[in-house]
Design a protein around this motif. Structure first.
Motif, PDB file in Angstrom:
ATOM      1  N   MET A  22       1.328  -1.069   0.151  1.00 22.89           N
ATOM      2  CA  MET A  22       0.020  -0.110  -0.281  1.00 22.89           C
ATOM      3  C   MET A  22       0.461   1.005   0.251  1.00 22.89           C
ATOM      4  SD  MET A  22      -3.282  -0.754   2.284  1.00 22.89           S
ATOM      5  CE  MET A  22      -3.862   0.579   3.029  1.00 22.89           C
ATOM      6  N   SER A  23       2.112   1.059   0.641  1.00 27.70           N
ATOM      7  CA  SER A  23       2.994   2.134   0.588  1.00 27.70           C
ATOM      8  C   SER A  23       3.344   2.217  -0.632  1.00 27.70           C
ATOM      9  CB  SER A  23       3.401   2.280   1.349  1.00 27.70           C
ATOM     10  OG  SER A  23       3.515   2.218   3.025  1.00 27.70           O
ATOM     11  N   VAL A  24       3.838   1.681  -1.400  1.00 25.35           N
ATOM     12  CA  VAL A  24       4.134   1.827  -2.845  1.00 25.35           C
ATOM     13  C   VAL A  24       3.832   3.025  -3.886  1.00 25.35           C
ATOM     14  CG1 VAL A  24       4.107   1.548  -5.322  1.00 25.35           C
ATOM     15  CG2 VAL A  24       4.617  -0.001  -3.060  1.00 25.35           C
ATOM     16  N   GLN A  25       1.904   3.216  -3.297  1.00 24.66           N
ATOM     17  CA  GLN A  25       1.188   4.325  -3.996  1.00 24.66           C
ATOM     18  C   GLN A  25       1.266   5.672  -3.694  1.00 24.66           C
ATOM     19  OE1 GLN A  25      -3.140   5.181  -3.298  1.00 24.66           O
ATOM     20  NE2 GLN A  25      -3.251   4.753  -1.812  1.00 24.66           N
ATOM     21  N   GLY A  26       2.346   5.299  -2.425  1.00 25.65           N
ATOM     22  CA  GLY A  26       2.716   6.928  -1.959  1.00 25.65           C
ATOM     23  C   GLY A  26       3.059   8.293  -3.394  1.00 25.65           C
ATOM     24  N   PRO A  27       3.976   8.004  -3.471  1.00 23.51           N
ATOM     25  CA  PRO A  27       4.568   8.291  -4.900  1.00 23.51           C
ATOM     26  C   PRO A  27       4.396   8.748  -5.610  1.00 23.51           C
ATOM     27  CG  PRO A  27       6.488   7.241  -3.817  1.00 23.51           C
ATOM     28  CD  PRO A  27       4.850   6.918  -3.043  1.00 23.51           C
ATOM     29  N   ILE A  28       3.111   8.299  -6.179  1.00 26.01           N
ATOM     30  CA  ILE A  28       2.505   8.260  -7.644  1.00 26.01           C
ATOM     31  C   ILE A  28       1.125   8.688  -7.147  1.00 26.01           C
ATOM     32  CG2 ILE A  28       4.295   6.058  -7.836  1.00 26.01           C
ATOM     33  CD1 ILE A  28       1.658   4.648  -8.108  1.00 26.01           C
ATOM     34  N   PHE A  29       0.465   9.277  -6.311  1.00 30.71           N
ATOM     35  CA  PHE A  29      -0.705   8.942  -6.561  1.00 30.71           C
ATOM     36  C   PHE A  29      -1.573  10.854  -6.901  1.00 30.71           C
ATOM     37  CE2 PHE A  29      -4.404  10.919  -4.785  1.00 30.71           C
ATOM     38  CZ  PHE A  29      -5.947  11.214  -5.175  1.00 30.71           C
ATOM     39  N   THR A  30      -0.240  11.870  -6.169  1.00 33.91           N
ATOM     40  CA  THR A  30      -0.724  13.366  -6.466  1.00 33.91           C
ATOM     41  C   THR A  30      -0.023  13.456  -8.160  1.00 33.91           C
ATOM     42  OG1 THR A  30      -0.548  13.794  -4.082  1.00 33.91           O
ATOM     43  CG2 THR A  30      -0.114  15.437  -5.997  1.00 33.91           C
ATOM     44  N   GLY A 155       6.796   4.151 -11.471  1.00 33.04           N
ATOM     45  CA  GLY A 155       6.103   4.726 -11.749  1.00 33.04           C
ATOM     46  C   GLY A 155       6.576   5.601 -12.989  1.00 33.04           C
ATOM     47  N   ALA A 156       7.808   5.977 -12.800  1.00 36.97           N
ATOM     48  CA  ALA A 156       9.163   5.578 -13.874  1.00 36.97           C
ATOM     49  C   ALA A 156       9.092   4.736 -14.408  1.00 36.97           C
ATOM     50  CB  ALA A 156       9.981   6.484 -13.318  1.00 36.97           C
ATOM     51  N   THR A 157       9.004   3.651 -14.459  1.00 38.87           N
ATOM     52  CA  THR A 157       9.062   2.813 -15.408  1.00 38.87           C
ATOM     53  C   THR A 157       7.291   2.967 -16.227  1.00 38.87           C
ATOM     54  OG1 THR A 157      11.434   1.694 -14.497  1.00 38.87           O
ATOM     55  CG2 THR A 157      10.910   0.834 -15.562  1.00 38.87           C
ATOM     56  N   ILE A 158       6.911   1.790 -15.704  1.00 38.83           N
ATOM     57  CA  ILE A 158       5.720   0.969 -16.431  1.00 38.83           C
ATOM     58  C   ILE A 158       4.804   2.125 -16.338  1.00 38.83           C
ATOM     59  CG2 ILE A 158       6.842  -1.251 -16.195  1.00 38.83           C
ATOM     60  CD1 ILE A 158       4.562  -1.325 -13.680  1.00 38.83           C
ATOM     61  N   GLY A 159       4.854   3.113 -15.593  1.00 38.90           N
ATOM     62  CA  GLY A 159       3.880   4.149 -16.122  1.00 38.90           C
ATOM     63  C   GLY A 159       2.421   4.366 -14.716  1.00 38.90           C
ATOM     64  N   GLU A 236       4.669  20.616  -8.461  1.00 41.60           N
ATOM     65  CA  GLU A 236       5.414  21.643  -8.111  1.00 41.60           C
ATOM     66  C   GLU A 236       6.534  22.655  -8.730  1.00 41.60           C
ATOM     67  OE1 GLU A 236       3.553  24.406  -5.593  1.00 41.60           O
ATOM     68  OE2 GLU A 236       5.262  23.765  -4.901  1.00 41.60           O
ATOM     69  N   GLN A 237       7.790  21.450  -8.235  1.00 36.96           N
ATOM     70  CA  GLN A 237       8.928  21.613  -8.953  1.00 36.96           C
ATOM     71  C   GLN A 237       9.774  20.882  -9.709  1.00 36.96           C
ATOM     72  OE1 GLN A 237      11.114  21.792  -5.139  1.00 36.96           O
ATOM     73  NE2 GLN A 237       9.615  23.280  -3.985  1.00 36.96           N
ATOM     74  N   GLY A 238       9.018  19.502 -10.713  1.00 34.03           N
ATOM     75  CA  GLY A 238       8.846  18.729 -11.330  1.00 34.03           C
ATOM     76  C   GLY A 238      10.319  18.283 -11.133  1.00 34.03           C
ATOM     77  N   ILE A 239       9.717  17.584  -9.482  1.00 32.73           N
ATOM     78  CA  ILE A 239      11.182  16.456  -9.518  1.00 32.73           C
ATOM     79  C   ILE A 239      10.657  15.233  -9.751  1.00 32.73           C
ATOM     80  CG2 ILE A 239      12.009  15.391  -6.693  1.00 32.73           C
ATOM     81  CD1 ILE A 239      11.851  18.183  -5.843  1.00 32.73           C
ATOM     82  N   SER A 240      11.713  14.385  -9.301  1.00 34.40           N
ATOM     83  CA  SER A 240      10.720  12.401  -9.924  1.00 34.40           C
ATOM     84  C   SER A 240      10.439  11.592  -9.291  1.00 34.40           C
ATOM     85  CB  SER A 240      11.913  12.267 -10.519  1.00 34.40           C
ATOM     86  OG  SER A 240      13.067  11.837  -9.919  1.00 34.40           O
ATOM     87  N   THR A 241       9.693  11.001  -9.570  1.00 41.04           N
ATOM     88  CA  THR A 241       8.574  10.268  -8.468  1.00 41.04           C
ATOM     89  C   THR A 241       9.713   9.761  -7.270  1.00 41.04           C
ATOM     90  OG1 THR A 241       8.021   8.532  -9.652  1.00 41.04           O
ATOM     91  CG2 THR A 241       6.340  10.168  -9.609  1.00 41.04           C
ATOM     92  N   MET A 242      10.437   9.325  -8.293  1.00 39.61           N
ATOM     93  CA  MET A 242      11.944   8.618  -7.490  1.00 39.61           C
ATOM     94  C   MET A 242      12.372   9.037  -6.558  1.00 39.61           C
ATOM     95  SD  MET A 242      13.400   5.705  -7.440  1.00 39.61           S
ATOM     96  CE  MET A 242      15.134   5.076  -7.157  1.00 39.61           C
ATOM     97  N   ASN A 243      12.373  10.244  -6.910  1.00 40.89           N
ATOM     98  CA  ASN A 243      13.127  11.635  -5.664  1.00 40.89           C
ATOM     99  C   ASN A 243      12.300  11.996  -4.648  1.00 40.89           C
ATOM    100  OD1 ASN A 243      15.358  11.863  -6.787  1.00 40.89           O
ATOM    101  ND2 ASN A 243      15.146  14.120  -7.840  1.00 40.89           N
ATOM    102  N   THR A 244      10.655  12.098  -4.836  1.00 38.01           N
ATOM    103  CA  THR A 244       9.664  11.852  -3.733  1.00 38.01           C
ATOM    104  C   THR A 244       9.845  10.713  -2.653  1.00 38.01           C
ATOM    105  OG1 THR A 244       8.144  11.587  -5.317  1.00 38.01           O
ATOM    106  CG2 THR A 244       8.960  13.880  -4.860  1.00 38.01           C
ATOM    107  N   GLY A 245       9.805   9.217  -3.766  1.00 43.71           N
ATOM    108  CA  GLY A 245      10.127   8.311  -2.910  1.00 43.71           C
ATOM    109  C   GLY A 245      11.694   8.386  -2.150  1.00 43.71           C
TER     110      GLY A 245
END
Length: 389
Positions: A22-30, A155-159, A236-245
């Motif tokens: 369930m925590s996998v979705q944290g960086p990708i929902f927004t 999110g960055a690899t398979i969408g 807002e700042q264009g940071i990748s989902t990998m970095n927010t993760g």
């Protein structure tokens, strides 16, 4: 004893995998919601609405868990949530995403009170209770360290859409696991207080639970600000989902560190909650004044979460009888959801006007003052003991 330990292992494994998935979705929902056309206010409404659905489910599940048992309300929500997460991957509009997230939050609201009540059946006293809750917390935080990295990478690899399909499929597998391996066991408890049975909303009348719920609300309000603000950096700042993760992982590492300090369970859980909330307020104050970097701030907040959350669960089990744990945990989860609802909505509305972190600091300090006043006036209650045979 060996069989009981094995049953505990199954619930620990289950909770770890659930937290991981369930925590996998944290960086990708927004970013996924933004990709579907949702504005910042719409995203705030999504988060608030899902928490409102979660609150409703929390209030419903408490009495049901006490009456019908815990295992059903662990397995069934996992099955339904698996299908709903898969549906997330096929949605095309932000409106349908809002509906799916709300339904999913309602379903998952049944899970946590049932799981906490389930694991509370494996403890003979408050210290064992605290240890079990800490183990659950440690496993959850290990999952939360790894999961955001996995979510960001997926999110960055398979969408984003395919990531939700993966999440849903994994939940279906863990639901099957719970059907096969979970067994509900309860240790015999004897209440040494003479009191009438507690009806559902009467748990609000317990002075000890009032302190837990007030602290929990303040903590989850602060948590809601972080959950909203950090992923929004992606938009807002264009940071990748990998970095927010990776940023979320800093918080998880801090939580894991504090949960590993098993000696703190010797101290009163209410005091631990108050100390954790106070340190949160200090961290917020230092951060919004620009004296703390974001990774260190998240690390320190993680330490505070590790102090407060297991303490809250332990305090609940010591304030009511075993047969009332479902109600108490249901209300506690509902209070947590309420904190997230108000936090998400307020953050979305005020973030262009004033720092949400500053408002979170004010909320935390106001509640801490109120909690300290109530604790001073509240006599110590006797915990519910286990009779040894």
């Amino acid at each position: 004893m060996k069989e009981t330990t094995l049953d505990q292992l199954h619930i620990f494994i289950t909770m770890f995998i659930i937290s991981l998935i369930m925590s996998v979705q944290g960086p990708i929902f927004t970013p996924y919601a933004a990709m579907l056309g949702a504005s910042s206010v719409m995203i705030g409404i999504m988060l608030s609405t899902s928490q409102l659905a979660s609150l409703t489910g929390n209030l419903i599940v408490g009495p049901l868990v006490d009456r019908y048992g815990k295992r059903l309300f662990i397995t069934l929500p996992l099955l339904l949530s698996g299908f709903l997460y898969i549906a997330h991957g096929f949605t095309a509009t932000s409106t349908s995403l809002l509906a799916l997230r709300s339904m999913n939050s309602f379903v998952l609201a049944f899970l946590m009170p049932a799981a906490l009540t389930f694991i509370s059946g494996y403890a003979a006293n408050r210290r064992q209770q605290g240890k079990n809750m800490a183990i659950i917390g440690i496993l959850g935080m290990i999952a939360n360290i790894v999961a955001p990295l996995i979510g960001g990478k997926l999110g960055a690899t398979i969408g984003y859409a395919n990531t939700y399909v993966v999440i849903g499929s994994a939940l279906l597998f863990i639901a099957i696991y719970t059907m096969i391996f979970l067994r509900d066991r309860q240790m015999l408890l004897v209440n040494r207080k003479t009191s009438k049975p507690t009806h559902f909303f009467h748990v609000f009348k317990s002075p000890q639970l009032q302190l837990v719920y007030l602290t929990g609300f303040a903590v989850m309000y602060i948590h809601g600000v972080i959950i909203y603000e950090i992923p929004y950096l992606t938009v807002e700042q264009g940071i990748s989902t990998m970095n927010t993760g990776q940023l979320f992982s800093f918080m998880a590492i801090g939580t894991l560190l504090s949960l590993s300090l098993f000696f703190i369970h010797r101290f009163d859980p209410i005091n631990r909650m108050m100390v954790g909330l106070f340190l949160m307020c200090i961290s917020l104050s230092v951060f919004f004044n620009g004296l703390l970097s974001l990774p260190i701030f998240l690390f320190s907040m993680g330490i505070c979460f590790g102090l407060t959350m297991p303490a809250a669960a332990t305090a609940v089990t010591g304030a009511v009888r075993k047969e009332e744990h479902g109600r108490a945990f249901g209300v506690m989860s509902a209070v947590y959801s309420l904190g997230m609802i108000i936090s998400s909505f307020m953050t979305a509305v005020i973030r262009q006007i004033i720092s949400p972190y500053f408002i979170a600091f004010l909320v935390g300090m106001c509640f801490l003052t109120l909690i300290g006043y109530l604790k001073f006036r509240t006599p110590k209650s006797r915990s519910i003991e286990v009779e040894r045979y």
